[in-house]
Structures are given as C-alpha cells and as structure tokens.
Design a protein around this motif. Structure first.
Motif, PDB file in Angstrom:
ATOM      1  N   GLU A  41      -1.448   7.968  -5.295  1.00  0.00           N
ATOM      2  CA  GLU A  41      -0.028   8.169  -5.648  1.00  0.00           C
ATOM      3  C   GLU A  41       0.462   9.629  -5.674  1.00  0.00           C
ATOM      4  OE1 GLU A  41       1.073   6.267  -9.263  1.00  0.00           O
ATOM      5  OE2 GLU A  41       0.329   3.995  -8.428  1.00  0.00           O
ATOM      6  N   PHE A  42       1.655   9.633  -5.375  1.00  0.00           N
ATOM      7  CA  PHE A  42       2.165  10.920  -5.332  1.00  0.00           C
ATOM      8  C   PHE A  42       2.192  11.909  -6.745  1.00  0.00           C
ATOM      9  CE2 PHE A  42       5.684  14.032  -5.616  1.00  0.00           C
ATOM     10  CZ  PHE A  42       5.760  14.569  -4.519  1.00  0.00           C
ATOM     11  N   ARG A  43       2.032  13.084  -6.767  1.00  0.00           N
ATOM     12  CA  ARG A  43       1.872  13.740  -7.986  1.00  0.00           C
ATOM     13  C   ARG A  43       2.662  15.089  -7.849  1.00  0.00           C
ATOM     14  NH1 ARG A  43      -4.606  14.369  -8.722  1.00  0.00           N
ATOM     15  NH2 ARG A  43      -4.769  11.714  -9.129  1.00  0.00           N
ATOM     16  N   PRO A  44       3.416  15.647  -8.937  1.00  0.00           N
ATOM     17  CA  PRO A  44       4.243  16.778  -8.728  1.00  0.00           C
ATOM     18  C   PRO A  44       3.356  17.783  -8.053  1.00  0.00           C
ATOM     19  CG  PRO A  44       4.655  15.912 -10.795  1.00  0.00           C
ATOM     20  CD  PRO A  44       3.464  15.028 -10.343  1.00  0.00           C
ATOM     21  N   GLY A  45       3.940  18.523  -6.972  1.00  0.00           N
ATOM     22  CA  GLY A  45       3.205  19.682  -6.444  1.00  0.00           C
ATOM     23  C   GLY A  45       2.523  19.203  -4.975  1.00  0.00           C
ATOM     24  N   ASP A  46       2.631  17.748  -4.737  1.00  0.00           N
ATOM     25  CA  ASP A  46       2.023  17.422  -3.342  1.00  0.00           C
ATOM     26  C   ASP A  46       3.010  17.758  -2.391  1.00  0.00           C
ATOM     27  OD1 ASP A  46      -0.164  16.574  -4.621  1.00  0.00           O
ATOM     28  OD2 ASP A  46       0.343  14.502  -4.866  1.00  0.00           O
ATOM     29  N   ARG A  47       2.494  18.056  -1.302  1.00  0.00           N
ATOM     30  CA  ARG A  47       3.235  18.143   0.010  1.00  0.00           C
ATOM     31  C   ARG A  47       3.665  16.979   0.453  1.00  0.00           C
ATOM     32  NH1 ARG A  47      -0.076  22.771   3.281  1.00  0.00           N
ATOM     33  NH2 ARG A  47      -0.323  24.615   1.458  1.00  0.00           N
ATOM     34  N   LEU A  48       5.203  17.097   0.926  1.00  0.00           N
ATOM     35  CA  LEU A  48       5.875  16.013   1.579  1.00  0.00           C
ATOM     36  C   LEU A  48       5.176  15.468   2.832  1.00  0.00           C
ATOM     37  CD1 LEU A  48       9.560  17.091   0.705  1.00  0.00           C
ATOM     38  CD2 LEU A  48       7.934  15.646  -0.538  1.00  0.00           C
ATOM     39  N   LYS A  49       4.410  16.436   3.670  1.00  0.00           N
ATOM     40  CA  LYS A  49       4.184  16.304   4.876  1.00  0.00           C
ATOM     41  C   LYS A  49       2.925  15.435   4.798  1.00  0.00           C
ATOM     42  CE  LYS A  49       1.116  20.253   5.691  1.00  0.00           C
ATOM     43  NZ  LYS A  49       0.993  21.463   6.550  1.00  0.00           N
ATOM     44  N   ARG A  50       2.437  15.331   3.487  1.00  0.00           N
ATOM     45  CA  ARG A  50       1.080  14.425   3.418  1.00  0.00           C
ATOM     46  C   ARG A  50       1.324  13.046   2.834  1.00  0.00           C
ATOM     47  NH1 ARG A  50      -3.561  16.753   4.535  1.00  0.00           N
ATOM     48  NH2 ARG A  50      -3.563  19.462   4.198  1.00  0.00           N
ATOM     49  N   ILE A  51       2.666  12.565   2.760  1.00  0.00           N
ATOM     50  CA  ILE A  51       3.012  11.333   2.503  1.00  0.00           C
ATOM     51  C   ILE A  51       2.590  10.173   3.546  1.00  0.00           C
ATOM     52  CG2 ILE A  51       5.143   9.815   2.037  1.00  0.00           C
ATOM     53  CD1 ILE A  51       6.564  11.960   0.873  1.00  0.00           C
ATOM     54  N   ASN A  52       2.010   9.235   2.988  1.00  0.00           N
ATOM     55  CA  ASN A  52       1.530   7.966   3.797  1.00  0.00           C
ATOM     56  C   ASN A  52       2.782   6.875   3.783  1.00  0.00           C
ATOM     57  OD1 ASN A  52       0.419   5.719   4.960  1.00  0.00           O
ATOM     58  ND2 ASN A  52      -1.637   6.715   4.466  1.00  0.00           N
ATOM     59  N   TRP A  53       3.432   6.953   4.716  1.00  0.00           N
ATOM     60  CA  TRP A  53       4.457   6.213   4.850  1.00  0.00           C
ATOM     61  C   TRP A  53       4.165   4.691   5.039  1.00  0.00           C
ATOM     62  CZ3 TRP A  53       8.770   8.284   2.788  1.00  0.00           C
ATOM     63  CH2 TRP A  53       9.031   9.413   2.991  1.00  0.00           C
ATOM     64  N   ARG A  54       3.176   4.165   5.541  1.00  0.00           N
ATOM     65  CA  ARG A  54       2.543   2.848   5.608  1.00  0.00           C
ATOM     66  C   ARG A  54       2.423   2.356   4.216  1.00  0.00           C
ATOM     67  NH1 ARG A  54      -1.211   2.162  10.716  1.00  0.00           N
ATOM     68  NH2 ARG A  54       0.649   2.369  12.482  1.00  0.00           N
ATOM     69  N   VAL A  55       1.581   3.019   3.566  1.00  0.00           N
ATOM     70  CA  VAL A  55       1.172   2.687   2.081  1.00  0.00           C
ATOM     71  C   VAL A  55       2.213   2.503   1.016  1.00  0.00           C
ATOM     72  CG1 VAL A  55      -0.369   3.184   0.232  1.00  0.00           C
ATOM     73  CG2 VAL A  55      -1.180   3.194   2.572  1.00  0.00           C
ATOM     74  N   THR A  56       3.132   3.553   1.482  1.00  0.00           N
ATOM     75  CA  THR A  56       4.453   3.863   0.558  1.00  0.00           C
ATOM     76  C   THR A  56       5.333   2.642   0.803  1.00  0.00           C
ATOM     77  OG1 THR A  56       4.133   6.213   0.542  1.00  0.00           O
ATOM     78  CG2 THR A  56       6.488   5.298  -0.101  1.00  0.00           C
ATOM     79  N   SER A  57       5.461   2.240   1.976  1.00  0.00           N
ATOM     80  CA  SER A  57       6.497   1.076   2.216  1.00  0.00           C
ATOM     81  C   SER A  57       5.826  -0.294   1.964  1.00  0.00           C
ATOM     82  CB  SER A  57       6.852   0.962   3.634  1.00  0.00           C
ATOM     83  OG  SER A  57       5.668   0.751   4.377  1.00  0.00           O
ATOM     84  N   ARG A  58       4.575  -0.429   1.789  1.00  0.00           N
ATOM     85  CA  ARG A  58       3.786  -1.721   1.489  1.00  0.00           C
ATOM     86  C   ARG A  58       3.770  -1.703  -0.059  1.00  0.00           C
ATOM     87  NH1 ARG A  58      -0.344  -1.104   4.204  1.00  0.00           N
ATOM     88  NH2 ARG A  58      -1.781  -0.442   2.743  1.00  0.00           N
ATOM     89  N   LEU A  59       3.334  -0.756  -0.669  1.00  0.00           N
ATOM     90  CA  LEU A  59       3.213  -0.895  -2.032  1.00  0.00           C
ATOM     91  C   LEU A  59       4.527  -0.531  -2.969  1.00  0.00           C
ATOM     92  CD1 LEU A  59      -0.176   1.145  -2.657  1.00  0.00           C
ATOM     93  CD2 LEU A  59       0.278  -1.550  -2.371  1.00  0.00           C
ATOM     94  N   GLY A  60       5.554   0.056  -2.405  1.00  0.00           N
ATOM     95  CA  GLY A  60       6.723   0.282  -3.110  1.00  0.00           C
ATOM     96  C   GLY A  60       6.608   1.729  -3.681  1.00  0.00           C
ATOM     97  N   ALA A  61       5.729   2.429  -3.991  1.00  0.00           N
ATOM     98  CA  ALA A  61       5.422   3.703  -4.741  1.00  0.00           C
ATOM     99  C   ALA A  61       5.147   4.631  -3.758  1.00  0.00           C
ATOM    100  CB  ALA A  61       4.422   3.735  -5.943  1.00  0.00           C
ATOM    101  N   VAL A  62       5.357   5.960  -3.921  1.00  0.00           N
ATOM    102  CA  VAL A  62       4.872   6.955  -2.894  1.00  0.00           C
ATOM    103  C   VAL A  62       3.455   7.349  -3.150  1.00  0.00           C
ATOM    104  CG1 VAL A  62       5.406   9.296  -2.040  1.00  0.00           C
ATOM    105  CG2 VAL A  62       7.326   7.976  -3.000  1.00  0.00           C
ATOM    106  N   HIS A  63       2.886   7.229  -2.050  1.00  0.00           N
ATOM    107  CA  HIS A  63       1.329   7.628  -1.742  1.00  0.00           C
ATOM    108  C   HIS A  63       1.036   8.665  -0.737  1.00  0.00           C
ATOM    109  CE1 HIS A  63       1.022   3.791  -4.145  1.00  0.00           C
ATOM    110  NE2 HIS A  63      -0.372   4.046  -4.187  1.00  0.00           N
ATOM    111  N   VAL A  64       0.144   9.694  -1.130  1.00  0.00           N
ATOM    112  CA  VAL A  64      -0.094  10.520  -0.119  1.00  0.00           C
ATOM    113  C   VAL A  64      -1.448  10.670   0.028  1.00  0.00           C
ATOM    114  CG1 VAL A  64       1.809  12.246  -1.149  1.00  0.00           C
ATOM    115  CG2 VAL A  64      -0.689  12.161  -2.017  1.00  0.00           C
ATOM    116  N   ASN A  65      -1.814  11.131   1.405  1.00  0.00           N
ATOM    117  CA  ASN A  65      -3.126  11.290   1.737  1.00  0.00           C
ATOM    118  C   ASN A  65      -3.752  12.319   1.095  1.00  0.00           C
ATOM    119  OD1 ASN A  65      -2.935   9.165   3.768  1.00  0.00           O
ATOM    120  ND2 ASN A  65      -2.158  10.563   5.300  1.00  0.00           N
TER     121      ASN A  65
END
Length: 427
Positions: free
Chosen positions: A194-218
C-alpha cells in the motif's frame, strides 16, 4: 641509403674496355659488334645515376592488435628511378608467422609500398626485425641498401566475456548492476504494498490499485556493485612438451582478460595483483578505460622472466570482496595464500591454470625414455590434486580453466546462494 654501383656495371665496363682494346690492336672491326651491347648498357646505367639515394619508410613502427589478427608491414621507397626493383627482407623468428614464409618480398615500386604480412601466434609483445631493404634501378647498374628499423607488434589477449552469472553473493557498493537483498530504488520487483507518505508517484501500480480500490505501489530491490580482485600466480610458467600448446601463463592471461571484461561490464571495480613479476599490478578501476588498461598490461607480460621463488602477498582486503585466484597451484606458498585470502573474509574462487596434459599418463611418452620426468610430473600432479581437494573441503571452489564457460557452474551457484532462503536463529 648509400648509392653504389653493381657488379653488372663493372662487368659491362670491363668487357667493353677489353673488347675495344682487342678490336683496335687486332684491327678487327667485327669485334665492335660485340662491344655495342656493353656500351649501350653503360650508357643506360649512366643515365640512371642519381646524386641522391632513395628514401625508405616503414609503416607502422609500433602497432597494437587483438589476438588473431595479422599486421601488414609496408616498406615505401621514394621513386628515385621509374620502375625500381625493391627487395625487402625480414628475419624469421619464433612465435611469428610471415607471409611470404621466407620473409622476403621482391616487387616494383608502387605508391603503397612493398607489403608483407606478420601473424603473431599468440598474445604478447614482439619485435620484428631489424630487416633489410635494397633498391635497384631498372638497368641493374646502381643499388642502394639499408637496414630497416625494428617494428613493435603488441598483441592483446582474446577477452571474451565469461558465461554464467556474476557470482556476487554479497554486493558491497551502493551503485551497480547486482541485485541485492535490500529494498530501494532499482529495477527488480520485490513486492506490491500500500501507498505510504513519501512514495514516488511513478511507482504506483495502477492495475492493483484499480482492482483493490486502495493505492498500491511497487517495491523494488536495490542494485549494487562490488570489488573484484584478480590474483595472478606467475611465479612459474609451466610449459608442456608440445611447443605449440598453451602454457600456464597463457591460461592465466586469458583467464584474467575474460574475468576482468566480464565484471567491468557489470560496473564493478576490478584490480589485478601479481604474485610474481611477469604481469604486474593494476589498480582498482571501472569502466571501459579500466578494460583497456588491463588488456594493455596483459599484452606486455614478459615470458622471458625466470621463475621467481619469492611470493608477493596480497595486502588488505575488503570483507565480501570477490577474489579470483588464477594459479597452477603447484607451489605450497600459493596454496597457503589462497587459504589466507579466504580467512580474511573474501569470496574466493580458484581458477586452475595448469595445462591439462601435464602429469597425465599419456604425457609420459612425450619425454625422453632415459629420464623419469614423465613419472615425476605424474607424482607432482597427484600431490597437487590432493591439495586441491583440501581447498575444496575448506569451501574454496577450484575450477580448471578451459575457456569462457569454465566458471559458469560456480558463478551460477554463488549467485543462487544470494537469493536462497536463510534461517534466522532466535536468541
């Protein structure tokens, strides 16, 4: 070049003088017919006479080529006479093949010069010459000759990249191409969280985010580099009975060239330490420049240096440094040195550079029958094989050098050990 007359001109002069005196004394006008060709040759030769001698140039004077290539030597002569005849001769020496085989070229003057091909048999530094060149005019009346300077041909050893992985179990640098166990900026995926404060936006995994509803990063693993030390044992140069076979120094040089090129390609810092004095030391460095420095040092290795008994040990090491120990492992001092490096905390890989045919049963027939050299080498190899078995029991892999694929299994197993699961002991 010093211009001198040829014996042909003197013979024409002497024959014309003798026949002319006889014709006058005997009053034989028919002898004048015999004198005419010699007079014509004298007139032709005198018209060809030049005050200045032709200039000679040899190209190249010094050249560096990779192993397996031939070097064309061009002897250019200034056109002192039209259609001059040039004879260039180079001495034949061991380890260098000439084309033509006798090292002598006879040709007319051309703009690009008289060319002969030089083919060194293996790596090293060769001095071709001094040769000799002679230039004659078309009438054969005048001749100029001089010595040709030596030509230095430096042959770099073949440096093919090793097959297999990197073998780096514990990278110790902060930037490089080896995957580490630490998480950070890199290209190898560790997990998705899951996304944490300080994570870079370019590392957001949009597939997992759209499937789970919460922002996830690689989350990725960092890529690091390491220090590589190549130890070359040149105390002895073991030469097989076959003069054309590779010696232990040949195997050592080719192994060092391949290993250094392999790890320079990973961005690692590579250094060379010579236990003897045939190759010399190379300071730690990285990049294409370091690869060229290593090849230049190896190409200048001196085969003529006598065997040396005093070993120059390796100084300080960094814990986790990857060490390749290239040695025939015949001397007890070399065996003790590889154990010492392992106890200093380095990851040591032994590279056996002893020629394969040395000490084998089939090798006995190559020695003289009135000696026991073949049997002595068999006993020496048996003792060495026992020492190699002891090194392996201490956790030091020893692999014979048989080309770029020799270390593939060892490097892959060491690289696999980096990602193997580890057991954590509780207190």
């Amino acid at each position: 070049m010093q211009l001198t007359h040829t014996p042909a001109l003197l013979r024409s002069l002497g024959a014309a003088a003798v026949l002319g005196v006889v014709a006058l004394a005997a009053r034989r006008p028919d002898l004048v017919v015999l004198v005419a060709p010699f007079v014509v040759h004298l007139a032709w030769g005198w018209s060809m006479r030049r005050r200045g001698a032709p200039r000679v140039d040899v190209r190249p004077r010094a050249v560096v080529v990779p192993e397996g290539e031939s070097v064309p030597l061009a002897v250019s002569v200034s056109a002192a006479w039209p259609s001059s005849l040039v004879t260039a001769q180079w001495p034949v020496r061991a380890g260098v093949a000439l084309e033509p085989d006798a090292g002598t070229v006879v040709d007319a003057v051309v703009p690009e010069g008289v060319t002969m091909a030089v083919q060194p048999e293996r790596w090293g530094r060769y001095d071709v010459g001094p040769g000799r060149v002679a230039v004659a005019d078309p009438s054969g009346s005048w001749r100029a000759s001089t010595m040709l300077p030596r030509v230095t041909v430096t042959v770099r050893p073949a440096s093919s990249t090793l097959e297999g992985g990197s073998g780096v179990a514990h990278p110790i640098g902060i930037v490089g191409m080896h995957r580490s166990r630490h998480r950070g900026d890199g290209s190898d995926l560790a997990d998705v969280r899951e996304f944490r404060p300080g994570d870079r936006l370019k590392r957001i995994n949009w597939r997992v985010t759209s499937r789970l509803g919460a922002v996830h990063v690689n989350s990725t693993l960092t890529e690091r580099d390491t220090d590589v030390l190549i130890v070359a044992d040149t105390l002895l140069d073991i030469v097989p009975a076959d003069a054309g076979a590779a010696t232990s120094l040949d195997a050592t040089v080719r192994a060092v060239a391949a290993i250094s090129r392999h790890y320079v390609g990973f961005g690692d810092r590579v250094a060379i330490h010579d236990l003897g004095r045939r190759i010399g030391h190379v300071r730690s460095g990285t990049g294409p420049r370091q690869a060229r420095v290593v090849l230049n040092v190896l190409s200048r290795a001196n085969r003529s240096v006598p065997d040396w008994d005093m070993l120059r040990p390796v100084g300080s090491l960094t814990s986790g440094m990857l060490v390749f120990f290239c040695s025939p492992l015949l001397e007890r001092e070399a065996q003790d040195e590889i154990v010492r490096l392992r106890r200093m905390g380095a990851e040591v890989i032994g590279v056996d550079t002893l020629p394969e045919e040395i000490g084998r049963f089939d090798d006995i027939a190559s020695f003289r029958r009135d000696t026991f050299l073949g049997e002595a080498w068999m006993i020496r190899r048996m003792e060495r094989d026992a020492a190699v078995a002891r090194l392996r029991s201490l956790g030091i892999p020893v692999t014979p050098w048989r080309g770029t694929g020799s270390l593939a299994s060892v490097l892959l197993s060491m690289e696999a050990a980096r990602s193997a699961p580890r057991r954590v002991l509780g207190r």
